[in-house]
Design a protein around this motif. Structure first.
Motif, mmCIF file in Angstrom:
data_model
loop_
_atom_site.group_PDB
_atom_site.id
_atom_site.type_symbol
_atom_site.label_atom_id
_atom_site.label_comp_id
_atom_site.label_asym_id
_atom_site.label_seq_id
_atom_site.Cartn_x
_atom_site.Cartn_y
_atom_site.Cartn_z
ATOM 1 N N GLN A 252 0.829 -1.203 0.000
ATOM 2 C CA GLN A 252 0.000 0.000 0.000
ATOM 3 C C GLN A 252 0.865 1.255 0.000
ATOM 4 O O GLN A 252 0.544 2.246 -0.663
ATOM 5 C CB GLN A 252 -0.925 -0.009 1.219
ATOM 6 C CG GLN A 252 -1.915 1.138 1.232
ATOM 7 C CD GLN A 252 -2.853 1.076 2.426
ATOM 8 O OE1 GLN A 252 -2.954 0.055 3.104
ATOM 9 N NE2 GLN A 252 -3.543 2.181 2.684
ATOM 10 N N ALA A 253 1.972 1.229 0.710
ATOM 11 C CA ALA A 253 2.872 2.390 0.741
ATOM 12 C C ALA A 253 3.493 2.653 -0.622
ATOM 13 O O ALA A 253 3.854 3.800 -0.941
ATOM 14 C CB ALA A 253 3.960 2.166 1.791
ATOM 15 N N PHE A 254 3.617 1.613 -1.433
ATOM 16 C CA PHE A 254 4.220 1.742 -2.765
ATOM 17 C C PHE A 254 3.291 2.418 -3.764
ATOM 18 O O PHE A 254 3.740 2.941 -4.785
ATOM 19 C CB PHE A 254 4.623 0.350 -3.263
ATOM 20 C CG PHE A 254 5.059 0.302 -4.702
ATOM 21 C CD1 PHE A 254 6.185 1.004 -5.142
ATOM 22 C CD2 PHE A 254 4.343 -0.441 -5.634
ATOM 23 C CE1 PHE A 254 6.580 0.961 -6.477
ATOM 24 C CE2 PHE A 254 4.728 -0.501 -6.961
ATOM 25 C CZ PHE A 254 5.853 0.207 -7.388
ATOM 26 N N GLU A 255 1.985 2.445 -3.486
ATOM 27 C CA GLU A 255 1.017 2.931 -4.467
ATOM 28 C C GLU A 255 1.263 4.365 -4.940
ATOM 29 O O GLU A 255 1.240 4.630 -6.153
ATOM 30 C CB GLU A 255 -0.405 2.776 -3.899
ATOM 31 C CG GLU A 255 -0.818 1.317 -3.759
ATOM 32 C CD GLU A 255 -2.108 1.139 -2.969
ATOM 33 O OE1 GLU A 255 -2.740 2.187 -2.644
ATOM 34 O OE2 GLU A 255 -2.486 -0.004 -2.669
ATOM 35 N N PRO A 256 1.498 5.344 -4.053
ATOM 36 C CA PRO A 256 1.769 6.708 -4.543
ATOM 37 C C PRO A 256 3.013 6.768 -5.429
ATOM 38 O O PRO A 256 3.058 7.529 -6.400
ATOM 39 C CB PRO A 256 1.967 7.521 -3.257
ATOM 40 C CG PRO A 256 1.264 6.745 -2.201
ATOM 41 C CD PRO A 256 1.443 5.304 -2.573
ATOM 42 N N CYS A 257 4.021 5.954 -5.138
ATOM 43 C CA CYS A 257 5.230 5.895 -5.945
ATOM 44 C C CYS A 257 4.902 5.359 -7.335
ATOM 45 O O CYS A 257 5.389 5.883 -8.348
ATOM 46 C CB CYS A 257 6.272 5.014 -5.265
ATOM 47 S SG CYS A 257 7.786 4.793 -6.217
ATOM 48 N N ALA A 258 4.066 4.329 -7.406
ATOM 49 C CA ALA A 258 3.670 3.766 -8.697
ATOM 50 C C ALA A 258 2.957 4.807 -9.545
ATOM 51 O O ALA A 258 3.170 4.899 -10.760
ATOM 52 C CB ALA A 258 2.779 2.545 -8.481
ATOM 53 N N ASN A 386 9.823 12.223 -1.404
ATOM 54 C CA ASN A 386 8.452 12.226 -1.908
ATOM 55 C C ASN A 386 7.488 11.244 -1.247
ATOM 56 O O ASN A 386 6.263 11.452 -1.346
ATOM 57 C CB ASN A 386 8.473 11.913 -3.419
ATOM 58 C CG ASN A 386 9.079 13.027 -4.239
ATOM 59 O OD1 ASN A 386 8.423 14.023 -4.538
ATOM 60 N ND2 ASN A 386 10.354 12.885 -4.606
ATOM 61 N N PHE A 387 7.987 10.209 -0.583
ATOM 62 C CA PHE A 387 7.076 9.143 -0.143
ATOM 63 C C PHE A 387 7.358 8.683 1.275
ATOM 64 O O PHE A 387 8.510 8.639 1.713
ATOM 65 C CB PHE A 387 7.181 7.937 -1.086
ATOM 66 C CG PHE A 387 7.071 8.302 -2.535
ATOM 67 C CD1 PHE A 387 5.859 8.673 -3.097
ATOM 68 C CD2 PHE A 387 8.200 8.286 -3.356
ATOM 69 C CE1 PHE A 387 5.764 9.021 -4.437
ATOM 70 C CE2 PHE A 387 8.125 8.627 -4.694
ATOM 71 C CZ PHE A 387 6.897 9.004 -5.230
#
Length: 390
Positions: A252-258, A386-387
């Motif tokens: 879920q934490a990876f989603e904004p990066c994707a 950024n994340f």
């Protein structure tokens, strides 16, 4: 097709043909000096008098190994992006101490191009590095590309290395629609009879006379990629994707990066929103994609699914079916994974013509490198800025 080392001096040039290096284990194994009668080192190799701009032809050799200067061959559109030879700080863009004089030659060729004087612009032969000393011929090229202005096809860009700023050229060439170059034409070029030779390629002659570009375009066949085609292989690229994987503690934490990776890939993604985990409906991100100019455009909805997987774990039918089933009419999907899509699943997406863009590990690395994040250190700084990790 393959040409042996012994046959190099008499060989024609065939697009995408492989030319083999020698087996002595030293510089005498080098291909281009035997095949094209040019210097045996460097990316910018000239036949002729560089100082007087009396150039028979130019060989551009791209290794693909320059992390900070990644040349690119666009096979589908016949476009070649090539970076000049001022790749380290300490010298001016056109410094004459650089004996190769590559940037000076680039400047002169593009200046003549846009002044309408193509008469003394030499042909450019593009080669790429393969394994060992082997090289591959990628085509006959000329400076510029149809529709590009003088402010676009040759640009001086700033870079920073070791705390110092310096400039280098980014140039755009058209790879012409020529499948082969005869050895006889190369000999005629050496005798200053290239344009009038009976062996001259017609599209090159047409460009010299009228400036008409006819690029070598290739229609990409519908195919699915296997695991090895979706995973990076170099040490640097593997470190980049592993840095992303281990930075985030959850998928879920990876989603904004994707989402940001997708936007770096295509700036026509004008906005996107990360959905709530309990209400995502199979879509981690929803957004808008613009088609057309700002003054006259339409917006198309897309849905994105992000999969933070280790390189050894592939995305399967279950994950892609979830995204496909949630796509509505006139929507498309984007799947971003730090790993790969397994062969059966990829084949199903392609054969059933689902409107899904797959961004696997190798594309993530390519997108980030094109955006200036070319090492694990710069990628980590980008992630930290950024994340959140969880």
């Amino acid at each position: 097709m393959v040409v042996s080392f012994a046959d190099l001096p008499n060989s024609d040039l065939i697009v995408d043909e492989l030319y083999l290096g020698g087996g002595s284990g030293n510089l005498s194994d080098e291909v281009l000096s035997k095949l094209m009668y040019v210097e045996n080192s460097g990316g910018f190799r000239v036949r002729g008098n560089k100082k007087n701009f009396d150039l028979k032809y130019v060989v551009l050799f791209t290794t693909g190994g320059e992390i900070d200067w990644i040349d690119e061959i666009d096979i589908e559109n016949g476009k070649f992006t090539y970076f000049g030879d001022n790749k380290k700080p300490g010298r001016e863009l056109h410094d004459l101490r650089n004996k190769k004089m590559g940037n000076i030659i680039l400047r002169e060729c593009f200046n003549r191009l846009h002044s309408g004087d193509r008469s003394e612009i030499p042909p450019f032969f593009i080669f790429s590095k393969e394994t060992g000393r082997n090289v591959r011929f990628r085509g006959l090229a000329v400076p510029g590309y149809e529709g590009m202005t003088a402010n676009e096809d040759l640009v001086a860009i700033w870079s920073i290395k070791e705390g110092c700023r310096f400039q280098n050229y980014k140039s755009i060439f058209t790879i012409l629609d020529v499948s082969s170059i005869s050895r006889e034409w190369i000999k005629d070029l050496l005798d200053d009879n290239g344009l009038m030779s009976k062996h001259v390629p017609k599209v090159w002659k047409d460009w010299k006379i009228s400036g008409t570009y006819k690029p070598l375009k290739a229609i990409k066949s519908t195919e699915y990629r296997r695991k090895q085609e979706q995973i990076p292989t170099s040490k640097n690229d593997l470190e980049i994707i592993e840095t992303i994987y281990y930075y985030f503690k959850t998928g879920q934490a990876f989603e904004p990066c994707a989402g940001q990776i997708a936007q770096l890939m295509d700036l026509n993604i004008i906005n996107y929103d990360v959905t709530r985990a309990t209400r995502d409906g199979g879509r981690d991100i929803v957004g808008k994609y613009r088609i057309g100019l700002e003054s006259s455009s339409i917006l198309v909805d897309f849905a994105l699914e992000a999969k933070r997987y280790a390189l050894g774990s592939g995305v399967g039918v279950k994950e892609t079916s979830r995204l496909i089933s949630r796509l509505r009419h006139r929507q498309f999907g984007i799947l971003v994974t730090t790993s790969y899509v397994d062969e059966y699943t990829y084949k199903e997406i392609v054969e059933d013509q689902h409107p899904i863009v797959i961004i696997s590990a190798i594309e993530i690395v390519s997108i980030l490198k094109r955006s200036g994040y070319k090492t694990k250190e710069t990628v980590l700084k980008w992630l930290q800025a950024n994340f959140n990790r969880e």
